[in-house]
Write a protein that holds these residues in place. Structure first.
Motif, mmCIF file in Angstrom:
data_model
loop_
_atom_site.group_PDB
_atom_site.id
_atom_site.type_symbol
_atom_site.label_atom_id
_atom_site.label_comp_id
_atom_site.label_asym_id
_atom_site.label_seq_id
_atom_site.Cartn_x
_atom_site.Cartn_y
_atom_site.Cartn_z
ATOM 1 N N ASP A 34 1.347 7.488 -6.576
ATOM 2 C CA ASP A 34 0.147 8.283 -6.858
ATOM 3 C C ASP A 34 -1.120 7.475 -7.102
ATOM 4 O O ASP A 34 -2.053 7.955 -7.746
ATOM 5 C CB ASP A 34 0.385 9.255 -8.030
ATOM 6 N N TYR A 35 -1.182 6.271 -6.581
ATOM 7 C CA TYR A 35 -2.416 5.489 -6.647
ATOM 8 C C TYR A 35 -3.282 5.888 -5.455
ATOM 9 O O TYR A 35 -2.775 6.272 -4.401
ATOM 10 C CB TYR A 35 -2.111 3.985 -6.617
ATOM 11 N N ILE A 36 -4.586 5.801 -5.635
ATOM 12 C CA ILE A 36 -5.517 6.155 -4.573
ATOM 13 C C ILE A 36 -6.439 4.974 -4.296
ATOM 14 O O ILE A 36 -6.615 4.096 -5.141
ATOM 15 C CB ILE A 36 -6.364 7.398 -4.945
ATOM 16 N N HIS A 43 0.840 -1.206 0.000
ATOM 17 C CA HIS A 43 0.000 0.000 0.000
ATOM 18 C C HIS A 43 0.872 1.252 0.000
ATOM 19 O O HIS A 43 0.621 2.205 -0.749
ATOM 20 C CB HIS A 43 -0.944 0.003 1.206
ATOM 21 N N LYS A 44 1.903 1.252 0.824
ATOM 22 C CA LYS A 44 2.823 2.387 0.886
ATOM 23 C C LYS A 44 3.485 2.611 -0.485
ATOM 24 O O LYS A 44 3.607 3.745 -0.947
ATOM 25 C CB LYS A 44 3.884 2.135 1.957
ATOM 26 N N TYR A 99 2.261 1.762 -3.508
ATOM 27 C CA TYR A 99 1.293 2.302 -4.476
ATOM 28 C C TYR A 99 0.920 3.754 -4.166
ATOM 29 O O TYR A 99 0.776 4.563 -5.077
ATOM 30 C CB TYR A 99 0.058 1.408 -4.577
ATOM 31 N N PHE A 100 0.773 4.085 -2.901
ATOM 32 C CA PHE A 100 0.511 5.487 -2.552
ATOM 33 C C PHE A 100 1.652 6.386 -3.033
ATOM 34 O O PHE A 100 1.418 7.477 -3.554
ATOM 35 C CB PHE A 100 0.308 5.660 -1.044
#
Length: 157
Positions: free
Chosen positions: A144-146, A137-138, A140-141
């Motif tokens: 710039d993924y939401i 998750h870190k 992808y964030f």
């Protein structure tokens, strides 16, 4: 430098047995509880089904000085149209070997996926990530993924 070996049909997978065999432990470690991946034969058989249903399987290799070094990851994706994102690139699996993580390979592989999606005319790239994968998750964030929605499942017996 990374090299991407793309497989779109079962015959291609069967012809590259050594490459698939090298990818198997990486994918199996990621999907440890998925029974079809327990054996190499089961893995190959399941990949063949998946690509024959329209998915694309990619083996990611690191290349040094123009020579193949090692298989370091796998990618599995599908492209399709839907009713809310038009043409979508759905990234089912992006797995980099544990020993190769945090070296930029994941970012390079994700950028390759995004490039493939754009070239194919996709308007979005989408993926699911298990709630038990905070490091993913870190990652992808940071790219710039939401989080746009929940993904619900129910096991059918």
């Amino acid at each position: 430098m990374l090299d991407y070996c793309v497989f779109n049909c079962a015959d291609e997978i069967k012809k590259q047995q050594n490459l698939i065999e090298a990818a198997h432990p990486i994918h199996q470690a990621f999907r440890a509880s998925f029974t079809p991946f327990a054996t190499l034969a089961g893995y190959i058989g399941h990949l063949c089904k998946i690509v024959d249903e329209g998915a694309t399987f990619v083996v990611v290799k690191e290349t040094i000085n123009g020579r193949d070094s090692a298989v370091i990851g796998v990618i599995l994706y599908r492209m399709h149209h839907n009713t809310y994102q038009n043409k979508l690139y759905f990234l089912e699996d992006l797995v980099i070997s544990e020993t190769c993580r945090s070296q930029g390979y994941g970012g390079d592989a994700l950028a390759w996926c995004e490039s493939q999606a754009k070239q194919a005319g996709c308007e979005f790239i989408s993926l699911d990530s298990g709630v038990f994968r905070p490091k993913a998750h870190k990652f992808y964030f940071a790219k710039d993924y939401i989080v746009e929605s929940f993904h619900f499942i129910k096991k059918l017996n």
